[in-house]
Design a protein around this motif. Structure first.
Motif, short mmCIF file in Angstrom:
data_model
loop_
_atom_site.label_atom_id
_atom_site.label_comp_id
_atom_site.label_asym_id
_atom_site.label_seq_id
_atom_site.Cartn_x
_atom_site.Cartn_y
_atom_site.Cartn_z
N LEU A 89 3.55 5.45 -9.30
CA LEU A 89 4.96 5.76 -9.01
C LEU A 89 5.67 6.25 -10.27
O LEU A 89 6.57 7.07 -10.20
CB LEU A 89 5.67 4.53 -8.45
N ARG A 92 3.32 9.81 -11.25
CA ARG A 92 3.01 10.75 -10.17
C ARG A 92 1.67 11.44 -10.40
O ARG A 92 1.45 12.56 -9.97
CB ARG A 92 4.09 11.83 -10.01
N PRO A 152 -5.83 1.10 7.21
CA PRO A 152 -5.24 1.69 8.42
C PRO A 152 -3.82 2.20 8.19
O PRO A 152 -3.45 3.25 8.72
CB PRO A 152 -5.24 0.54 9.43
N MET A 153 -3.04 1.47 7.38
CA MET A 153 -1.68 1.91 7.11
C MET A 153 -1.69 3.23 6.36
O MET A 153 -0.98 4.17 6.70
CB MET A 153 -1.00 0.83 6.27
N ALA A 156 -2.77 6.24 8.49
CA ALA A 156 -1.92 6.56 9.64
C ALA A 156 -0.80 7.51 9.23
O ALA A 156 -0.02 7.95 10.06
CB ALA A 156 -1.34 5.29 10.24
N ILE A 157 -0.70 7.81 7.94
CA ILE A 157 0.34 8.72 7.46
C ILE A 157 -0.30 10.08 7.19
O ILE A 157 -1.29 10.16 6.45
CB ILE A 157 1.02 8.16 6.19
N GLU A 158 0.26 11.12 7.78
CA GLU A 158 -0.36 12.44 7.69
C GLU A 158 -0.13 13.09 6.33
O GLU A 158 -1.07 13.52 5.67
CB GLU A 158 0.22 13.36 8.78
N ARG A 162 3.42 11.48 0.97
CA ARG A 162 4.01 10.27 1.54
C ARG A 162 2.96 9.18 1.63
O ARG A 162 3.25 7.99 1.45
CB ARG A 162 4.55 10.56 2.94
N GLN A 165 2.53 7.61 -1.69
CA GLN A 165 3.72 6.87 -2.03
C GLN A 165 3.79 5.54 -1.27
O GLN A 165 4.02 4.49 -1.86
CB GLN A 165 4.91 7.72 -1.62
N SER A 166 3.60 5.61 0.05
CA SER A 166 3.69 4.39 0.86
C SER A 166 2.58 3.42 0.49
O SER A 166 2.80 2.21 0.41
CB SER A 166 3.58 4.73 2.35
N VAL A 169 3.58 1.62 -2.68
CA VAL A 169 4.59 0.59 -2.44
C VAL A 169 3.95 -0.63 -1.79
O VAL A 169 4.20 -1.77 -2.18
CB VAL A 169 5.73 1.16 -1.57
N TYR A 170 3.08 -0.39 -0.82
CA TYR A 170 2.41 -1.51 -0.14
C TYR A 170 1.56 -2.30 -1.14
O TYR A 170 1.57 -3.53 -1.13
CB TYR A 170 1.55 -0.98 1.00
N ILE A 172 2.03 -2.64 -4.30
CA ILE A 172 2.90 -3.41 -5.21
C ILE A 172 3.43 -4.66 -4.50
O ILE A 172 3.41 -5.77 -5.05
CB ILE A 172 4.06 -2.54 -5.71
N VAL A 173 3.88 -4.49 -3.25
CA VAL A 173 4.40 -5.63 -2.48
C VAL A 173 3.31 -6.69 -2.34
O VAL A 173 3.53 -7.88 -2.56
CB VAL A 173 4.90 -5.17 -1.10
N ALA A 176 2.60 -8.65 -5.57
CA ALA A 176 3.58 -9.70 -5.84
C ALA A 176 3.38 -10.88 -4.90
O ALA A 176 3.68 -12.02 -5.23
CB ALA A 176 5.00 -9.15 -5.69
N LEU B 161 8.14 1.55 5.47
CA LEU B 161 6.76 1.97 5.24
C LEU B 161 6.14 2.51 6.53
O LEU B 161 5.42 3.51 6.53
CB LEU B 161 5.91 0.80 4.75
N ASN B 166 1.99 7.32 12.09
CA ASN B 166 1.94 7.58 13.52
C ASN B 166 1.38 6.38 14.28
O ASN B 166 0.97 6.52 15.42
CB ASN B 166 1.13 8.84 13.80
N LEU B 171 1.24 -1.16 13.27
CA LEU B 171 1.17 -1.61 11.88
C LEU B 171 2.19 -2.70 11.55
O LEU B 171 1.92 -3.57 10.73
CB LEU B 171 1.39 -0.42 10.94
N LEU B 221 12.18 -7.03 -5.87
CA LEU B 221 11.13 -6.04 -5.68
C LEU B 221 11.61 -4.90 -4.78
O LEU B 221 11.42 -3.71 -5.08
CB LEU B 221 9.91 -6.73 -5.06
#
Lengths: 249, 232
Positions: A89, A92, A152-153, A156-158, A162, A165-166, A169-170, A172-173, A176, B161, B166, B171, B221
């Motif tokens: 992040l 880049r 899977p997460m 699932a993003i084309e 993105r 990026q997602s 973030v996942y 990092i979450v 923690a 998120l 899709n 999720l 966060l």
């Protein structure tokens, strides 16, 4: 075909930095791999011929030198993937995204081994494959389930940007979440059950501790070696795909 | 337009939150859906456990699991209106801090869960709860508020998120259930003595502290990373 398509998403935009990424990933791979092999062989020999037989658990305790270091390395890999995601992040640079992705992927696979060896150990010492009163085991399962959703997460993003990026973030979450989760589960169970695994603490005999640390460093090196290997393989595959596309067009 | 300063984070958040609340008050979409869902879940638990009345740890567990599933339902819908009507792009184009969206959505989810819990607890006492209402149960208020803050913060991150993917409906529960587990542990443990046959308020402190710590970590966060999720 489908896998190649998803792989190529990491480097769909030109990477920054001049030198080719696969070269940067493979640096030091061979010595690290040999170091891991040597230390793990040594740790195996030490576990059986050097470390004393546990007075309480006998031979069953030997799985401790496999299970506990592997679990620590896997959790370290999960937290490291969060730090790599922060790096992505900030910079880049898609290489950091790839590092974070491979770290989670690898830790997840080794995590299966941790759960299996944990179940075997639980069966031999407590007579059950699963012990809900053992907080470390339960926490590990929750963390494992959380990271199992990463892939899977992610796919699932084309859109590749993105997606990276997602996923970052996942990661990092989740990174923690790991220590907080261990704290919560331990708080809920610590008063019920004696800490069977407290042998990892100060009261472990010196020979056992030395064997344990040898195994720990061995597994850490193994993790790094596999990580670098997978990174190199993935980036080479992507470069091949790109070259092939150039030739075709 | 010259010389007009863009609104601050909280002013912009208040505007978005007002919009969400007005939409909710006109349709009551979230509240009715989650309330019907929680009541149905209580009925299902009655048959699954074949118990007419619950108390203690079982009562606490059933209540919080139901709230958890209901919150997953709300999280699914949290950014759906913005997404389907193009309001999302408008929000991203407007000259406001991205965290305004975070604050507004956490606020909305927090309020939605709090109102849901009031109604759900009333339904619970009517349908399943063994011990009658007592003043000790007032201690549920801080437990619920702390749990809601955590659920709302994590829920907003997960919703943002999942909204790009899709497989959103699939999720959201997969991501939220493990992330909510520490909150569930603390909330259920704190609720257990309050819903016992003889309710008492002993040692809630460690569980409230645990939830407060969890909330604080994820609020910090979320405020640090939210702009990366909604960036376009």
């Amino acid at each position: 075909m489908a896998t190649r398509q998803s792989d190529s998403r990491f480097f769909s935009s030109p990477t920054r930095g001049g030198n080719s990424p696969d070269h940067q990933f493979s640096r030091g791979l061979v010595p690290i791999a040999f170091g891991a092999a040597a230390l793990l062989l040594l740790a195996g020999a030490m576990a059986f011929f050097y470390a004393p037989i546990d007075a309480d658990q006998g031979m069953r305790q030997k799985i401790f030198y496999l299970h506990v270091p592997l679990a620590i390395v896997v959790l370290g890999g999960f937290v490291a993937s969060g730090i790599m995601a922060i790096q992505y992040l900030r910079t880049r640079d898609r290489a950091w995204d790839l590092r974070s992705y491979v770290a989670i992927h690898l830790s997840l696979i080794l995590g299966v081994a941790v759960l299996l060896t944990g179940a075997i150990w639980a069966k031999t010492s407590w007579g059950v494959y699963w012990e809900w009163k053992e907080p470390t085991l339960v926490s590990f399962l929750i963390v494992f389930l959380l990271y199992a959703v990463y892939q899977p997460m992610r796919f699932a993003i084309e859109d590749p940007d993105r997606q990276a990026q997602s996923a970052a973030v996942y990661a990092i979450v989740c990174g923690a979440f790991v220590p907080l989760n261990f704290m919560a589960v331990r708080m809920a169970t610590s008063l019920v059950h004696p800490r069977v695994l407290s042998a990892t603490g100060e009261n472990m005999p010196g020979e056992m501790r030395l064997t344990f640390y040898t195994a720990l460093i061995g597994f850490a090196l193994l993790w790094v070696a596999l990580w670098k290997f997978e990174l190199t393989a993935k980036s080479l595959k992507m470069r091949l795909g790109k070259l092939r596309a150039q030739v075709v067009s | 337009m010259t010389g007009r300063k863009p609104p601050g984070v909280f002013a912009a958040a208040a505007t978005i939150l007002r919009k969400d609340l007005r939409l909710e008050l006109r349709t009551l979409e979230t509240l009715t859906a989650t309330l019907i869902f929680t009541t149905s879940t209580f009925v299902v638990f009655h048959f699954a456990l074949s118990r007419d009345q619950l108390d203690g740890d079982l009562a606490a567990g059933v209540f919080w699991v139901t709230i958890l599933f209901a919150s997953a339902l709300t999280i699914n819908r949290l950014l759906a209106n913005e997404r389907s009507q193009g309001g999302y792009e408008a929000l991203l184009l407007s000259p406001i801090d991205r965290n305004a969206l975070l604050v507004a959505k956490v606020g909305f989810l927090f309020l939605a869960l709090t109102v849901l819990e009031i109604f759900a607890f009333a339904a619970y006492t009517l349908l399943l709860l063994g011990p009658g209402l007592s003043t000790e149960m007032l201690a549920l208020i801080p437990v619920c508020l702390l749990a809601n803050l955590g659920l709302a913060t994590i829920g907003t991150i997960v919703s943002a998120l999942a909204t790009d993917s899709n497989a959103r409906e699939l999720l959201v529960p997969l991501m939220t259930l493990p992330l909510f587990t520490p909150l569930l542990i603390a909330a259920a443990e704190a609720t257990t003595p309050l819903l016992a046959i003889e309710p008492n308020v002993v040692d809630l402190g460690q569980w409230l502290g645990m939830m407060a710590l969890y909330d604080a970590v994820f609020v910090l966060l979320a405020s640090a990373i939210f702009e990366y999720i909604v960036e376009d």
